[in-house]
Write a protein that holds these residues in place. Structure first.
Motif, PDB file in Angstrom:
ATOM      1  N   GLY A  76       0.779  -1.145   0.131  1.00  0.00           N
ATOM      2  CA  GLY A  76       0.104   0.089   0.044  1.00  0.00           C
ATOM      3  C   GLY A  76       0.908   1.242  -0.024  1.00  0.00           C
ATOM      4  N   GLU A  77       0.377   2.338  -0.366  1.00  0.00           N
ATOM      5  CA  GLU A  77       0.906   3.554  -0.422  1.00  0.00           C
ATOM      6  C   GLU A  77       1.476   4.261   0.727  1.00  0.00           C
ATOM      7  OE1 GLU A  77      -1.400   6.613  -2.474  1.00  0.00           O
ATOM      8  OE2 GLU A  77      -2.050   5.299  -4.102  1.00  0.00           O
ATOM      9  N   ILE A  78       0.902   3.891   2.039  1.00  0.00           N
ATOM     10  CA  ILE A  78       1.499   4.568   3.057  1.00  0.00           C
ATOM     11  C   ILE A  78       2.522   3.675   3.718  1.00  0.00           C
ATOM     12  CG2 ILE A  78       0.968   4.772   5.695  1.00  0.00           C
ATOM     13  CD1 ILE A  78      -1.930   4.764   4.977  1.00  0.00           C
ATOM     14  N   ARG A  79       2.703   2.486   3.609  1.00  0.00           N
ATOM     15  CA  ARG A  79       3.936   1.899   3.774  1.00  0.00           C
ATOM     16  C   ARG A  79       5.142   2.263   2.902  1.00  0.00           C
ATOM     17  NH1 ARG A  79       2.823  -4.407   5.423  1.00  0.00           N
ATOM     18  NH2 ARG A  79       5.188  -4.096   6.054  1.00  0.00           N
ATOM     19  N   ILE A  80       4.698   2.206   1.625  1.00  0.00           N
ATOM     20  CA  ILE A  80       5.926   2.276   0.700  1.00  0.00           C
ATOM     21  C   ILE A  80       6.354   3.878   0.800  1.00  0.00           C
ATOM     22  CG2 ILE A  80       6.140   2.690  -1.990  1.00  0.00           C
ATOM     23  CD1 ILE A  80       4.282   0.474  -2.436  1.00  0.00           C
ATOM     24  N   ALA A  81       5.674   4.681   1.036  1.00  0.00           N
ATOM     25  CA  ALA A  81       5.935   6.059   1.363  1.00  0.00           C
ATOM     26  C   ALA A  81       6.846   6.130   2.384  1.00  0.00           C
ATOM     27  CB  ALA A  81       4.684   7.193   1.526  1.00  0.00           C
ATOM     28  N   ALA A  82       6.593   5.207   3.477  1.00  0.00           N
ATOM     29  CA  ALA A  82       7.349   5.217   4.702  1.00  0.00           C
ATOM     30  C   ALA A  82       8.777   4.934   4.432  1.00  0.00           C
ATOM     31  CB  ALA A  82       6.683   4.744   6.058  1.00  0.00           C
ATOM     32  N   ALA A  83       8.777   3.417   3.837  1.00  0.00           N
ATOM     33  CA  ALA A  83      10.042   3.007   3.430  1.00  0.00           C
ATOM     34  C   ALA A  83      10.744   4.040   2.330  1.00  0.00           C
ATOM     35  CB  ALA A  83       9.529   1.488   2.623  1.00  0.00           C
ATOM     36  N   LEU A  84      10.084   4.734   1.461  1.00  0.00           N
ATOM     37  CA  LEU A  84      10.965   5.571   0.596  1.00  0.00           C
ATOM     38  C   LEU A  84      11.724   6.696   1.623  1.00  0.00           C
ATOM     39  CD1 LEU A  84       8.611   6.259  -2.234  1.00  0.00           C
ATOM     40  CD2 LEU A  84      10.794   4.812  -2.235  1.00  0.00           C
ATOM     41  N   ARG A  85      10.920   6.975   2.525  1.00  0.00           N
ATOM     42  CA  ARG A  85      11.557   8.142   3.661  1.00  0.00           C
ATOM     43  C   ARG A  85      12.771   7.487   4.223  1.00  0.00           C
ATOM     44  NH1 ARG A  85       5.979   9.558   4.480  1.00  0.00           N
ATOM     45  NH2 ARG A  85       5.901   8.517   6.161  1.00  0.00           N
ATOM     46  N   GLU A  86      12.680   6.064   4.783  1.00  0.00           N
ATOM     47  CA  GLU A  86      13.732   5.540   5.354  1.00  0.00           C
ATOM     48  C   GLU A  86      15.019   5.347   4.604  1.00  0.00           C
ATOM     49  OE1 GLU A  86      13.113   1.917   7.627  1.00  0.00           O
ATOM     50  OE2 GLU A  86      10.795   1.973   7.093  1.00  0.00           O
ATOM     51  N   LEU A  87      14.847   5.178   3.454  1.00  0.00           N
ATOM     52  CA  LEU A  87      15.979   4.996   2.500  1.00  0.00           C
ATOM     53  C   LEU A  87      16.535   6.351   2.105  1.00  0.00           C
ATOM     54  CD1 LEU A  87      14.533   2.617  -0.202  1.00  0.00           C
ATOM     55  CD2 LEU A  87      16.140   2.171   1.720  1.00  0.00           C
ATOM     56  N   GLU A  88      15.747   7.312   2.170  1.00  0.00           N
ATOM     57  CA  GLU A  88      16.340   8.859   2.079  1.00  0.00           C
ATOM     58  C   GLU A  88      17.156   9.130   3.287  1.00  0.00           C
ATOM     59  OE1 GLU A  88      14.092  11.996  -0.452  1.00  0.00           O
ATOM     60  OE2 GLU A  88      12.255  10.804   0.775  1.00  0.00           O
ATOM     61  N   GLU A  89      16.409   8.934   4.571  1.00  0.00           N
ATOM     62  CA  GLU A  89      17.290   9.299   5.669  1.00  0.00           C
ATOM     63  C   GLU A  89      18.615   8.650   5.860  1.00  0.00           C
ATOM     64  OE1 GLU A  89      14.757   8.151   9.084  1.00  0.00           O
ATOM     65  OE2 GLU A  89      13.123   9.907   8.410  1.00  0.00           O
ATOM     66  N   HIS A  90      18.660   7.394   5.359  1.00  0.00           N
ATOM     67  CA  HIS A  90      19.793   6.528   5.137  1.00  0.00           C
ATOM     68  C   HIS A  90      20.917   6.619   4.195  1.00  0.00           C
ATOM     69  CE1 HIS A  90      17.779   4.638   8.639  1.00  0.00           C
ATOM     70  NE2 HIS A  90      18.763   4.277   9.158  1.00  0.00           N
ATOM     71  N   GLY A  91      20.411   7.443   3.158  1.00  0.00           N
ATOM     72  CA  GLY A  91      21.501   7.843   2.229  1.00  0.00           C
ATOM     73  C   GLY A  91      21.400   6.934   0.943  1.00  0.00           C
ATOM     74  N   TYR A  92      20.080   6.104   0.712  1.00  0.00           N
ATOM     75  CA  TYR A  92      20.216   5.097  -0.219  1.00  0.00           C
ATOM     76  C   TYR A  92      19.353   5.527  -1.384  1.00  0.00           C
ATOM     77  CZ  TYR A  92      22.124   1.296   2.351  1.00  0.00           C
ATOM     78  OH  TYR A  92      23.120   0.488   3.166  1.00  0.00           O
ATOM     79  N   LEU A  93      18.574   6.932  -1.049  1.00  0.00           N
ATOM     80  CA  LEU A  93      17.666   7.412  -2.207  1.00  0.00           C
ATOM     81  C   LEU A  93      17.741   8.954  -2.113  1.00  0.00           C
ATOM     82  CD1 LEU A  93      15.732   5.920  -4.168  1.00  0.00           C
ATOM     83  CD2 LEU A  93      13.977   6.302  -2.639  1.00  0.00           C
ATOM     84  N   ALA A  94      17.386   9.419  -3.153  1.00  0.00           N
ATOM     85  CA  ALA A  94      17.285  11.141  -3.129  1.00  0.00           C
ATOM     86  C   ALA A  94      16.309  11.532  -4.005  1.00  0.00           C
ATOM     87  CB  ALA A  94      18.690  11.749  -3.447  1.00  0.00           C
ATOM     88  N   ARG A  95      15.567  12.319  -3.704  1.00  0.00           N
ATOM     89  CA  ARG A  95      14.449  12.694  -4.678  1.00  0.00           C
ATOM     90  C   ARG A  95      14.400  14.247  -4.774  1.00  0.00           C
ATOM     91  NH1 ARG A  95       9.281   9.497  -2.336  1.00  0.00           N
ATOM     92  NH2 ARG A  95       9.870  10.241  -0.447  1.00  0.00           N
ATOM     93  N   PRO A  96      15.435  14.770  -5.574  1.00  0.00           N
ATOM     94  CA  PRO A  96      15.187  16.502  -5.438  1.00  0.00           C
ATOM     95  C   PRO A  96      14.150  16.913  -6.506  1.00  0.00           C
ATOM     96  CG  PRO A  96      17.209  15.437  -6.710  1.00  0.00           C
ATOM     97  CD  PRO A  96      16.444  14.274  -5.928  1.00  0.00           C
TER      98      PRO A  96
END
Length: 261
Positions: A76-96
């Motif tokens: 679902g969108e809520i858990r996927i959005a939370a997972a994307l934020r985790e990856l951003e916080e730990h440096g695996y993802l950036a969404r400028p």
């Protein structure tokens, strides 16, 4: 009767373990290399680790928006959005967010297989263009009068002066110094016999003392009297003796017989 011997089992003994057993086969195509720093990350959730692995396996340019991922997976969108934020916080993802030439704002997604590179890139300061350095004006030297006034608070804390008061009183102190008064005598005059009660206006008190107790100029030294220089030595024309005279000729002894004659 002959005893029948049991046949020994031909199967090798195996060890039983409750841990995982790996059966690894080499991959020659269609595989993705993932570091253990991601697969065994101690702070990421399993959803974030799986989502990062999925994103790293996608071809370049594949859309990975929240709605697109939610259509693929059951989280679902809520858990996927939370997972994307985790990856951003730990440096695996950036969404400028970037503004296109058309004026529309779009989100660009960047996936990092090593988080240190992302963190270093985010933390590195952007160098600003260096401005031409202008030579600083040399600071004006502080005179003896200024230093004397600033140091009065060391003798009595009530004589703390503002910078404006120091510059205003400095000419009066300079007048004392130019009249031959030593700096120690000026300090003694300004700090001796102060009132016992609090001093509300130290600058006014010092100004009054500098004006009312100003000593006179030192008397001019008497003119020095230069002693007359003695006449130079001359050689007597009569006896060849040396004698002092402003012009050559005869000594006194040789001149006397001539005068008598």
């Amino acid at each position: 009767m002959t005893d029948k011997k049991r046949n020994a089992s031909a199967r090798p003994r195996t060890r039983h373990s409750s841990g995982v057993t790996h059966v690894n086969e080499p991959h020659h195509d269609n595989f993705t290399v993932v570091g253990n720093h991601l697969a065994q990350h101690p702070e990421l959730s399993l959803v974030a680790i799986g989502l990062a692995l999925h994103i790293q396996s996608l071809p370049e340019g594949t859309p990975i928006g929240i709605k697109t991922l939610a259509a693929k997976f059951p989280e679902g969108e809520i858990r996927i959005a939370a997972a994307l934020r985790e990856l951003e916080e730990h440096g695996y993802l950036a969404r400028p967010r970037e503004r296109l030439q058309s004026g529309r704002v779009t989100t660009r997604t960047i996936s990092y297989n090593k988080p240190k590179l992302a963190l270093a890139a985010a933390a590195a300061p952007v160098p600003e263009p260096a401005e031409p350095t202008r030579p600083k004006a040399p600071a004006a030297p502080r005179g003896p009068a200024t230093d004397l006034l600033v140091g009065l608070r060391a003798h009595d804390s009530r004589l703390l002066l503002t910078e404006r008061d120091v510059h205003r009183l400095a000419p009066a102190v300079t007048e004392w110094l130019e009249r031959g008064v030593p700096p120690t005598a000026v300090v003694r005059t300004l700090t001796t016999g102060l009132p016992q009660e609090p001093i509300k206006h130290p600058a006014a008190l010092l100004s009054h003392r500098l004006t009312s107790q100003l000593p006179p100029h030192l008397p001019a030294p008497p003119p020095s009297v230069t002693p007359p220089r003695p006449d130079p030595l001359q050689t007597c024309d009569g006896c060849d003796r040396a004698f002092r005279s402003s012009h050559p000729g005869r000594c006194r002894d040789c001149r006397t017989p001539l005068a008598v004659a």
